[in-house]
Design a protein around this motif. Structure first.
Motif, PDB file in Angstrom:
ATOM      1  N   ASP A  45      -7.740  -7.283  -1.079  1.00 46.53           N
ATOM      2  CA  ASP A  45      -6.528  -7.164  -1.892  1.00 46.53           C
ATOM      3  C   ASP A  45      -6.646  -5.959  -2.821  1.00 46.53           C
ATOM      4  O   ASP A  45      -7.657  -5.255  -2.834  1.00 46.53           O
ATOM      5  N   ALA A  64      -2.184 -15.991  -2.411  1.00 38.59           N
ATOM      6  CA  ALA A  64      -1.262 -14.992  -1.862  1.00 38.59           C
ATOM      7  C   ALA A  64      -0.446 -15.559  -0.704  1.00 38.59           C
ATOM      8  O   ALA A  64       0.767 -15.334  -0.635  1.00 38.59           O
ATOM      9  N   PHE A  74      -3.177  -7.905   4.101  1.00 41.74           N
ATOM     10  CA  PHE A  74      -4.488  -7.635   3.517  1.00 41.74           C
ATOM     11  C   PHE A  74      -5.517  -7.126   4.523  1.00 41.74           C
ATOM     12  O   PHE A  74      -6.676  -6.930   4.168  1.00 41.74           O
TER      13      PHE A  74
END
Length: 113
Positions: A45, A64, A74
């Motif tokens: 991230d 997330a 990601f």
């Protein structure tokens, strides 16, 4: 870097390694482990958290994806891992050996025009 300064730095590093009982094999193993870990990263991230994709997802991934972000967002690209930025701009004013006897050689700058 001239050869005398290089030899001085090598001698200094060898003395420090002996002082802390560090072997070249230990350094090589540590570097290899770091490389293995870096190459194993599949997701990262913006804050620098990373995950290799194995085992339970870490909290940052869970948060997330729960918030609606896709896991593909990601994904770390393999080409970016292999093409790590090179250190091209070195600020020699921040030399850690400045003021020590390792920095005794004088630097001569040519006037280039």
């Amino acid at each position: 870097m001239d050869e005398r300064k290089r030899d001085s730095i090598v001698a200094y590093l060898q003395r420090r390694m002996a002082e802390f009982d560090i072997t070249p094999e230990a350094i090589a193993a540590s570097i290899a482990e770091d490389q293995r870990r870096l190459n194993a990263v599949k997701y990262r991230d913006a804050a620098g958290n990373s995950w290799d994709g194995h085992g339970a997802a870490p909290q940052w991934v869970v948060k997330a994806t729960s918030a609606g972000q896709s896991l593909e967002h990601f994904v770390v690209e393999v080409s970016r891992q292999q093409d790590a930025p090179k250190r091209s701009n070195v600020d020699w004013n921040q030399d850690p050996f400045a003021g020590s006897r390792l920095a005794t050689s004088k630097v001569v700058h040519a006037d280039v025009r």
